[in-house]
Design an enzyme around this catalytic site. Structure first.
Site, PDB file in Angstrom:
ATOM      1  CG  ASP A  75       3.882  -2.246  91.073  1.00 15.74           C
ATOM      2  OD1 ASP A  75       3.667  -3.420  90.677  1.00 15.74           O
ATOM      3  OD2 ASP A  75       3.103  -1.306  90.826  1.00 15.74           O
ATOM      4  CB  VAL A  76       6.481  -7.711  90.599  1.00 15.91           C
ATOM      5  CG1 VAL A  76       7.407  -7.919  91.772  1.00 15.91           C
ATOM      6  CG2 VAL A  76       5.061  -8.171  90.919  1.00 15.91           C
ATOM      7  CG  ASN A 102       4.987 -15.951  96.351  1.00 12.45           C
ATOM      8  OD1 ASN A 102       4.212 -16.893  96.262  1.00 12.45           O
ATOM      9  ND2 ASN A 102       4.794 -14.948  97.201  1.00 12.45           N
ATOM     10  CE1 TYR A 166      -3.650 -16.483  90.367  1.00 15.70           C
ATOM     11  CE2 TYR A 166      -4.677 -18.638  90.072  1.00 15.70           C
ATOM     12  CZ  TYR A 166      -3.752 -17.824  90.702  1.00 15.70           C
ATOM     13  OH  TYR A 166      -2.926 -18.364  91.659  1.00 15.70           O
ATOM     14  CE  LYS A 170      -0.212 -17.503  89.438  1.00 16.22           C
ATOM     15  NZ  LYS A 170       1.026 -17.139  90.140  1.00 16.22           N
ATOM     16  CB  THR A 201      -2.193 -18.117 101.665  1.00 11.97           C
ATOM     17  OG1 THR A 201      -3.094 -18.039 100.539  1.00 11.97           O
ATOM     18  CG2 THR A 201      -1.264 -19.319 101.506  1.00 11.97           C
TER      19      THR A 201
END
Length: 263
Positions: A75-76, A102, A166, A170, A201
Site C-alpha cells: 500500500d503506497v 505509477n 487530483y 499531481k 486504461t
C-alpha cells in the site's frame, strides 16, 4: 473508451539486461504495460499493488513470456510498507536501478465544494510518493545511481474541472520530481515525470464511466492526434527515460498527451 495497440515490428531491444526495475501500481493499465516492457528488455522486475490476485497473475504472465518478475504487495500510502518493499527488492535482486512510481487511485470527479474526502485520498498518495522517492533514492545511492520516473497528469497543468484535488496532488508530484532531480544529480540519480494525457486504461474508464458519450467525443477532439493513448506508448516513454539514451535528461516533466495542449 477503446484504442487499438500499435503494432511493433522492430526487433526487441535488451537495454535493461542485468538491471532491476520497480513498478508501483504494476497490475493493470500503464503500470502493467511498463512492467511487461521492462521484462521484455531484460530487466528483473518487481511489481507492486495492494491486491495479491492480480499481482500474482501479472508475475505469472511475465514469467511465462520468458521474463523475470516478482510481485510484492504494498500500500503506497504506508511508508513502512514502502520501506519493506524496497528492502525486499534489494534483498531479492541485489540492487535497484530503475523505478516507475505509477500507483494512484482513480480520481472521483466532484466540484471543490464537495472535495474533502478526495483531498485526503490524493494527498495521502502524494505523501506516499515522497516516501517512495526517499527509499528508492537510498537504495540507488548504495550502487552508484539510478533513474526514477514519476507518473503525473495533464490535469496538473490544465486546471481540469471537477478534478481539483487530483490535479493539485499531481502538481505536488511534479515539484517533488524537480527537487529530487536537483538534490541527487551529482550522485548519478536522474528523476523525471510524465504529464500523461488520456489513455485507455481501467482507471480512466472508471473515472469517466458516467460521462455522456458526447462529452468523451468532445474531449477526444481536443487531442491533436484525435485518439486516446495506448498503454504501450506510455510504457515506451518510461523505458526511454530510464535508458542511456536519456542520460542528459533530469528534472523534466515530459508531456505524453497526444498534443492535448496544442489545440
Amino acid at each position: 473508451m477503446t484504442n487499438e495497440p500499435r503494432s511493433n515490428t522492430e526487433k526487441e531491444q535488451m537495454r535493461f539486461q542485468g538491471k532491476v526495475a520497480l513498478v508501483t501500481g504494476g497490475t493493470s493499465g500503464l503500470g502493467r504495460a511498463t512492467a511487461e516492457a521492462f521484462a521484455r528488455e531484460g530487466a528483473k522486475v518487481v511489481l507492486t499493488a495492494r491486491s495479491e490476485g492480480p499481482g500474482q497473475e501479472v508475475e505469472g504472465a511475465i514469467r511465462a513470456a520468458g521474463g523475470e518478475a516478482t510481485f510484492l504487495p504494498c500500500d503506497v500510502t504506508d511508508e513502512r510498507q514502502i520501506g519493506a518493499l524496497v528492502e525486499q527488492t534489494v534483498k531479492t535482486y541485489g540492487r535497484l536501478d530503475c523505478a516507475y512510481n505509477n500507483a494512484w487511485a482513480a480520481p472521483k470527479m466532484a466540484p471543490l465544494s464537495e472535495f474533502s474526502a478526495e483531498f485526503e485520498a490524493n494527498f495521502a498518495l502524494l505523501r506516499g510518493l515522497f516516501a517512495c522517492l526517499k527509499h528508492e533514492i537510498a537504495a540507488m545511492l548504495t550502487t552508484g545511481g539510478g533513474v526514477i520516473v514519476n507518473g503525473s497528469s495533464a490535469a496538473a497543468r490544465a486546471g481540469a474541472a471537477f478534478l481539483g484535488p487530483y490535479g493539485a496532488a499531481k502538481a505536488g508530484l511534479e515539484s517533488a520530481t524537480r527537487t529530487a532531480a536537483a538534490e541527487y544529480a551529482g550522485q548519478n540519480i536522474r528523476v523525471n515525470s510524465l504529464a500523461l494525457g488520456a489513455f485507455d486504461t481501467p482507471m480512466s474508464r472508471e473515472t469517466y464511466k458516467d460521462a455522456p458519450p458526447e462529452a468523451l467525443a468532445a474531449f477526444t477532439t481536443r487531442i491533436a492526434l484525435r485518439r486516446l493513448g495506448h498503454v504501450d506508448e506510455a510504457a515506451q516513454t518510461v523505458l526511454f527515460l530510464c535508458s542511456p539514451g536519456a542520460s542528459y535528461i533530469t528534472g523534466a516533466n515530459l508531456a505524453v498527451d497526444g498534443g492535448y495542449f496544442l489545440t
